[in-house]
Design a protein around this motif. Structure first.
Motif, PDB file in Angstrom:
ATOM      1  N   ASP A 100       0.813  -1.221   0.000  1.00  0.00           N
ATOM      2  CA  ASP A 100       0.000   0.000   0.000  1.00  0.00           C
ATOM      3  C   ASP A 100       0.845   1.268   0.000  1.00  0.00           C
ATOM      4  OD1 ASP A 100      -2.349  -1.600   0.132  1.00  0.00           O
ATOM      5  OD2 ASP A 100      -2.060  -1.820   2.284  1.00  0.00           O
ATOM      6  N   ILE A 101       1.811   1.334  -0.931  1.00  0.00           N
ATOM      7  CA  ILE A 101       2.703   2.484  -1.033  1.00  0.00           C
ATOM      8  C   ILE A 101       2.085   3.531  -1.951  1.00  0.00           C
ATOM      9  CG2 ILE A 101       4.979   3.279  -1.739  1.00  0.00           C
ATOM     10  CD1 ILE A 101       5.126   1.493   0.665  1.00  0.00           C
ATOM     11  N   SER A 102       1.859   4.722  -1.430  1.00  0.00           N
ATOM     12  CA  SER A 102       1.324   5.837  -2.215  1.00  0.00           C
ATOM     13  C   SER A 102       2.100   7.106  -1.895  1.00  0.00           C
ATOM     14  CB  SER A 102      -0.164   6.065  -1.918  1.00  0.00           C
ATOM     15  OG  SER A 102      -0.949   4.950  -2.296  1.00  0.00           O
ATOM     16  N   PHE A 103       2.620   7.769  -2.931  1.00  0.00           N
ATOM     17  CA  PHE A 103       3.307   9.041  -2.753  1.00  0.00           C
ATOM     18  C   PHE A 103       3.543   9.661  -4.124  1.00  0.00           C
ATOM     19  CE2 PHE A 103       6.717   5.898  -3.149  1.00  0.00           C
ATOM     20  CZ  PHE A 103       7.542   6.465  -4.106  1.00  0.00           C
ATOM     21  N   THR A 104       3.934  10.923  -4.128  1.00  0.00           N
ATOM     22  CA  THR A 104       4.349  11.597  -5.352  1.00  0.00           C
ATOM     23  C   THR A 104       5.701  12.260  -5.118  1.00  0.00           C
ATOM     24  OG1 THR A 104       3.180  13.623  -4.752  1.00  0.00           O
ATOM     25  CG2 THR A 104       2.002  12.041  -6.144  1.00  0.00           C
TER      26      THR A 104
END
Length: 234
Positions: A23-27
Motif C-alpha cells: 500500500d505504497i502511495s506518494f508523489t
C-alpha cells in the motif's frame, strides 16, 4: 513543480512470499531532493527497483514522467531507463574497463559518436575529483573513488531522476559528506534526486530535502507519506 513520479497503492511480492512493499502511495516533484530512510530490511532497495524500472509492482500503479509504467510496452522501457541514473550500493563497475571507459559506457550504449564523448567524460572526471584517475581500473581504486566513478557514470547522460541506494554505506564520514555535496550540486541543476539511506546522521546535511520513512514495507509517518522541509508550503 510537476509530479515526476507517482505511486498509487503499490504492492510488491517476490514469488509466493509475503509482500515486501504494501500500500505504497506518494508523489515526487520534479527537481526536488528526497531521502528514503528506514532500517535494513525496511524495503528501501525494493522501492528503488520500482523507481528505476528494474522491477514491476505486483499491484497498484507506478507513473513516471506522466505514464503508467505497469502497462508500458517493453520496447519503450530502454528509453525510459535512459532518463534515470542509478548509483548501486555495490558500484557495479565493469572491472576490465578504466574509470574513463566506465563513465563513457552509457554514452556509447546510447550511440553517441566517439568524438562527442571525450569532453563530457573529462568534465565528469573533474566534477568528481578524479581527473588523474581516468586510466585506473576499478580494482586499483579505493571504495570512495569507485563510488565517485559510479556517480559520474550515473549522471553523465544528464538524467531527469537520479536514484542512489545507500551511496555512503561503504565510505568514511568525510567522503559521505563529499558525495552528498555532489548529489546536492546535481539537484541544483534540476535533477530529481532520491537517496536511500539508513544513516540518519545524513538527513540534516541537505536542509531542503524531503524525507520518506519506510518501516516493514510500508510508508510510516503520522503526518503523511512525505515530510517536507521546514517552511515549505507544499
Amino acid at each position: 513543480m510537476a509530479n515526476i513520479v507517482q505511486f498509487e497503492n503499490v504492492g510488491l511480492r517476490y514469488g509466493t512470499g509475503p509482500e515486501t512493499l504494501s500500500d505504497i502511495s506518494f508523489t515526487l516533484r520534479s527537481g526536488a531532493f528526497y531521502f528514503v530512510t528506514g532500517a535494513s530490511g525496511a524495503g528501501k532497495t525494493s522501492l528503488l527497483k520500482l523507481l528505476y524500472l528494474n522491477q514491476r509492482p505486483t499491484r497498484g500503479v507506478v507513473r513516471l514522467f506522466g505514464e503508467d509504467t505497469v502497462t508500458l510496452p517493453r520496447k519503450r522501457l530502454p528509453g525510459f531507463r535512459r532518463r534515470i541514473g542509478v548509483v548501486f550500493q555495490d558500484f557495479r563497475l565493469v572491472p576490465h574497463l578504466s574509470s574513463y571507459d566506465n563513465i563513457a559506457l552509457p554514452l556509447r550504449v546510447a550511440g553517441i559518436p566517439e568524438n562527442d564523448i571525450e569532453a563530457p567524460v573529462r568534465e565528469m572526471l573533474a566534477w568528481v575529483g578524479l581527473t588523474d584517475r581516468g586510466k585506473a581500473k576499478p580494482l586499483t581504486l579505493s571504495g570512495g573513488e569507485q563510488q565517485r566513478v559510479a556517480i559520474a557514470r550515473a549522471v553523465i547522460g544528464r538524467p531527469e531522476i537520479l536514484v542512489a541506494d545507500e551511496p555512503t554505506g561503504n565510505v568514511d564520514p568525510d567522503m559521505a559528506e563529499r558525495l552528498l555535496h555532489l548529489f546536492d550540486s546535481l539537484n541544483r541543476l534540476g535533477t530529481t534526486v532520491v537517496v536511500a539511506t539508513h544513516d540518519f546522521h545524513l538527513l540534516n546535511r541537505i536542509p531542503t530535502a524531503h524525507m520518506m520513512r519506510l518501516d516493514k514495507g510500508r510508508i510510516h509517518d503520522p503526518t503523511g507519506a512525505l515530510r517536507h522541509p521546514a517552511g515549505s508550503n507544499e
